[in-house]
Each structure stands twice: as structure tokens, then as C-alpha cells.
Design a protein around this motif. Structure first.
Motif, PDB file in Angstrom:
ATOM      1  N   ASP A  29       0.825  -1.210   0.000  1.00  0.00           N
ATOM      2  CA  ASP A  29       0.000   0.000   0.000  1.00  0.00           C
ATOM      3  C   ASP A  29       0.857   1.258   0.000  1.00  0.00           C
ATOM      4  N   GLU A  30       1.939   1.225   0.769  1.00  0.00           N
ATOM      5  CA  GLU A  30       2.864   2.346   0.820  1.00  0.00           C
ATOM      6  C   GLU A  30       4.281   1.800   0.864  1.00  0.00           C
ATOM      7  N   LEU A  31       5.163   2.441   0.113  1.00  0.00           N
ATOM      8  CA  LEU A  31       6.565   2.057   0.081  1.00  0.00           C
ATOM      9  C   LEU A  31       7.410   3.284   0.387  1.00  0.00           C
ATOM     10  N   ILE A  32       8.307   3.130   1.344  1.00  0.00           N
ATOM     11  CA  ILE A  32       9.262   4.176   1.659  1.00  0.00           C
ATOM     12  C   ILE A  32      10.623   3.707   1.152  1.00  0.00           C
ATOM     13  N   VAL A  33      11.192   4.436   0.221  1.00  0.00           N
ATOM     14  CA  VAL A  33      12.543   4.168  -0.246  1.00  0.00           C
ATOM     15  C   VAL A  33      13.447   4.981   0.664  1.00  0.00           C
ATOM     16  N   ALA A  34      14.184   4.291   1.514  1.00  0.00           N
ATOM     17  CA  ALA A  34      14.937   4.957   2.588  1.00  0.00           C
ATOM     18  C   ALA A  34      16.430   4.847   2.348  1.00  0.00           C
ATOM     19  N   THR A  35      17.045   5.990   2.176  1.00  0.00           N
ATOM     20  CA  THR A  35      18.496   6.006   2.006  1.00  0.00           C
ATOM     21  C   THR A  35      19.143   6.214   3.366  1.00  0.00           C
ATOM     22  N   GLY A  36      20.079   5.349   3.665  1.00  0.00           N
ATOM     23  CA  GLY A  36      20.720   5.392   4.972  1.00  0.00           C
ATOM     24  C   GLY A  36      22.198   5.684   4.886  1.00  0.00           C
ATOM     25  N   VAL A  37      22.774   5.847   6.035  1.00  0.00           N
ATOM     26  CA  VAL A  37      24.204   6.076   6.143  1.00  0.00           C
ATOM     27  C   VAL A  37      24.856   4.744   6.479  1.00  0.00           C
ATOM     28  N   ASN A  38      25.742   4.291   5.601  1.00  0.00           N
ATOM     29  CA  ASN A  38      26.483   3.059   5.825  1.00  0.00           C
ATOM     30  C   ASN A  38      27.964   3.424   5.784  1.00  0.00           C
ATOM     31  N   GLN A  39      28.592   3.451   6.945  1.00  0.00           N
ATOM     32  CA  GLN A  39      29.977   3.897   7.038  1.00  0.00           C
ATOM     33  C   GLN A  39      30.949   2.999   6.278  1.00  0.00           C
ATOM     34  N   SER A  40      30.566   1.756   5.994  1.00  0.00           N
ATOM     35  CA  SER A  40      31.483   0.840   5.328  1.00  0.00           C
ATOM     36  C   SER A  40      31.520   1.043   3.816  1.00  0.00           C
ATOM     37  N   LYS A  41      30.641   1.879   3.285  1.00  0.00           N
ATOM     38  CA  LYS A  41      30.598   2.095   1.846  1.00  0.00           C
ATOM     39  C   LYS A  41      31.214   3.439   1.495  1.00  0.00           C
TER      40      LYS A  41
END
Length: 156
Positions: A29-41
């Protein structure tokens, strides 16, 4: 109403990500595309640039919005009221890694993970490879949208 989160660094977002977004948007019904902080990348784009690219990418989908998070994904899911995490899988190696994470997330918070296998034509595409190929002068125009491609060329 089932709300799901599709997390990632999306640095840059690829056509593989768009495929998963398209399919997940149809399933939830709802999708959140969430960009996160990944220190290893090693990130090429700043968080705001990734948000801008993702916002443009999801514009055709009325039930999709962009979010950002730091810390544990399951805490973000809880704060958003999302009961499902969506993960795209390119290979058995992805599955092995993501399965353990899914089991851990479920044990910690009850949030389930739904796996979507990538379309075969996207199975080899990753943001890391796109950046590497582009840095070395290769053509990545079929791996990203035209708008993302333009940003990529302007950033390198």
C-alpha cells in the motif's frame, strides 16, 4: 494497510533499484525508499543528492515516498509504522547475507523481510560497479536512468 521500507545507500540509484521499487510499489500500500548512512561504503553522492535522484525516480508512483535514516533500520521501520522490509536479491550470496539479517530483524522487532529476486537483466548491476566503471571511462548509461547518468558524469 501494509507499509514497507526499501532501504539502501542508492549511491547512485540504478535501474535494478528502479525495478525493485516498481514491483514493491505494486505489492504494498505504501513504500518508503529509505536512504541510509552506511559507514562501510565509499559514497560518491552526498545524502541530499541521493534524495534528489530518488525523488525524481519515484515520481511516477503515488504510493512511494523517500525517507532517510541513521542507525538501525528496524528502529526506522518502527518509527514509520512499517512492518515489512523489502530487499532485492541478485545472487545466492546476497540471499545468504540478507537471510541472516532478516532473521535478526524479525527476532529483534517482528519486522518481516520480503525478498524480491532481481530481473535477470539487472543481476550484475550494483552501484559500486557502476561507479567503478564510470570512473574508468566506461559507458554505464544502460545501468542508470538518464538523469542519474547526467549527475554521475558531472560528479566524476
Amino acid at each position: 494497510m501494509v507499509k514497507a521500507v526499501f532501504p539502501g545507500t542508492f549511491d547512485p540509484p540504478t535501474v535494478g533499484h528502479l525495478d525493485i521499487i516498481t514491483r514493491a510499489a505494486a505489492a504494498f500500500d505504501e513504500l518508503i525508499v529509505a536512504t541510509g548512512v552506511n559507514q562501510s561504503k565509499n559514497r560518491l553522492f552526498e545524502p541530499q543528492e541521493r534524495i534528489e535522484m530518488l525523488t525524481e525516480l519515484v515520481e511516477p508512483f503515488p504510493n512511494v515516498r523517500i525517507g532517510t535514516f541513521e542507525g538501525l533500520l528496524v528502529d526506522y521501520c518502527r518509527a514509520e509504522g512499517a512492518g515489512v522490509i523489502v530487499k532485492g536479491l541478485r545472487s545466492a550470496a546476497d540471499y545468504d547475507y540478507e537471510l541472516q539479517m532478516a532473521q535478526l530483524n524479525r527476532r529483534m522487532t517482528g519486522v518481516d523481510t520480503h525478498f524480491l529476486p532481481t530481473a535477470p537483466e539487472n543481476a550484475f548491476i550494483s552501484s559500486s560497479w557502476v561507479k567503478e566503471i564510470a570512473r574508468l571511462g566506461g559507458d554505464v548509461s544502460t545501468f542508470v536512468t538518464p538523469a542519474v547518468h547526467a549527475r554521475l558524469l558531472n560528479t566524476l
